[in-house]
Scaffold this motif. Sequence first.
Motif, short mmCIF file in Angstrom:
data_model
loop_
_atom_site.label_atom_id
_atom_site.label_comp_id
_atom_site.label_asym_id
_atom_site.label_seq_id
_atom_site.Cartn_x
_atom_site.Cartn_y
_atom_site.Cartn_z
N ALA A 43 0.88 -1.17 -0.21
CA ALA A 43 -0.12 0.11 -0.07
C ALA A 43 0.96 1.23 0.19
N PRO A 44 0.49 2.36 -0.66
CA PRO A 44 1.28 3.56 -0.62
C PRO A 44 1.46 4.06 0.78
N GLY A 45 2.60 4.62 1.03
CA GLY A 45 2.93 5.15 2.30
C GLY A 45 3.58 4.25 3.13
N THR A 46 3.62 2.76 2.95
CA THR A 46 4.22 1.72 3.83
C THR A 46 5.64 1.93 3.66
N GLU A 47 6.32 1.72 4.76
CA GLU A 47 7.76 1.94 5.09
C GLU A 47 8.41 0.64 4.70
N VAL A 48 9.47 0.70 3.69
CA VAL A 48 9.98 -0.50 3.02
C VAL A 48 11.30 -0.59 3.49
N ALA A 49 11.75 0.58 4.04
CA ALA A 49 13.44 0.43 4.76
C ALA A 49 13.66 1.81 5.11
N LYS A 50 14.86 1.72 6.03
CA LYS A 50 15.31 3.03 6.59
C LYS A 50 16.23 3.58 5.63
N VAL A 51 16.46 4.78 5.65
CA VAL A 51 17.37 5.54 4.43
C VAL A 51 18.78 4.76 4.80
N THR A 52 19.14 4.88 6.19
CA THR A 52 20.51 4.07 6.38
C THR A 52 20.50 2.74 6.04
N ASP A 53 19.42 2.16 5.58
CA ASP A 53 19.63 0.80 5.13
C ASP A 53 20.25 0.55 3.67
N VAL A 54 19.94 1.51 3.07
CA VAL A 54 20.12 1.43 1.81
C VAL A 54 21.58 2.42 1.13
N PRO A 55 22.53 1.46 1.18
CA PRO A 55 23.91 2.47 0.85
C PRO A 55 24.06 2.89 -0.52
N VAL A 56 24.82 3.97 -0.66
CA VAL A 56 24.82 4.60 -2.13
C VAL A 56 25.50 3.53 -2.79
N GLY A 57 25.14 3.27 -4.19
CA GLY A 57 25.53 2.12 -5.06
C GLY A 57 25.17 0.76 -4.64
N GLY A 58 23.93 0.98 -3.67
CA GLY A 58 23.74 -0.45 -3.04
C GLY A 58 22.12 -0.60 -3.21
N VAL A 89 12.68 -11.99 -6.07
CA VAL A 89 13.97 -11.93 -6.12
C VAL A 89 14.44 -12.04 -4.74
N SER A 90 15.31 -12.52 -4.43
CA SER A 90 15.95 -12.72 -3.09
C SER A 90 17.26 -12.43 -2.57
N LYS A 91 18.05 -11.78 -3.24
CA LYS A 91 19.45 -11.79 -2.93
C LYS A 91 19.95 -10.59 -3.85
N ILE A 92 20.77 -9.70 -2.84
CA ILE A 92 21.58 -8.83 -3.53
C ILE A 92 23.01 -9.30 -3.43
N GLU A 93 23.69 -9.31 -4.76
CA GLU A 93 25.15 -9.80 -4.70
C GLU A 93 25.93 -8.86 -5.64
N ARG A 94 26.70 -8.11 -5.11
CA ARG A 94 27.57 -7.04 -5.46
C ARG A 94 26.71 -6.07 -6.10
N ASP A 95 26.40 -5.93 -7.45
CA ASP A 95 25.67 -4.88 -7.96
C ASP A 95 24.80 -5.62 -8.83
#
Length: 136
Positions: A43-58, A89-95
């Motif tokens: 739903a719109p407005g739902t928190e999906v992450a904290k800003v600090t959880d998503v690194p630049v380039g990540g 999708v279930s995994k982030i690996e490098r880029d």
Amino acid sequence: MKSEDRREPRIDRRTALAGAGAAAAAVTVAACAPAQPAAREVAPGTEVAKVTDVPVGGAVIASGTVVTQPQAGVYQGFSATCTHLGCSVSKIERDTILCRCHGSAFRFDGTVATGPAERPLTPRPVRVDGDRIVTG
């Protein structure tokens, strides 16, 4: 009763081959069915992450959403549902964003890096709200 009258019923070659083909098709379809449920709609407005959880380039995967930060302060969102057959999708690996079901991989802009998926991840609007990233 003659011995010929007690014969077991037989199936002809065409019927046997048709049955074998149908069984093989069922196995093939089952093998390519999603091994995990598709990402749920958020739903719109739902928190999906904290800003600090998503690194630049990540990127992160949370609440059925992939959130990337290609450059400082710029966030992009995508559905976590793989466009191949609907697994999550279930995994982030490098880029790369990976789908373990059939091996598809996506770049952080959502485009296909390697198939079998042929279409990019579906964009999902996200925005920053204080220290949170929410669907928008």
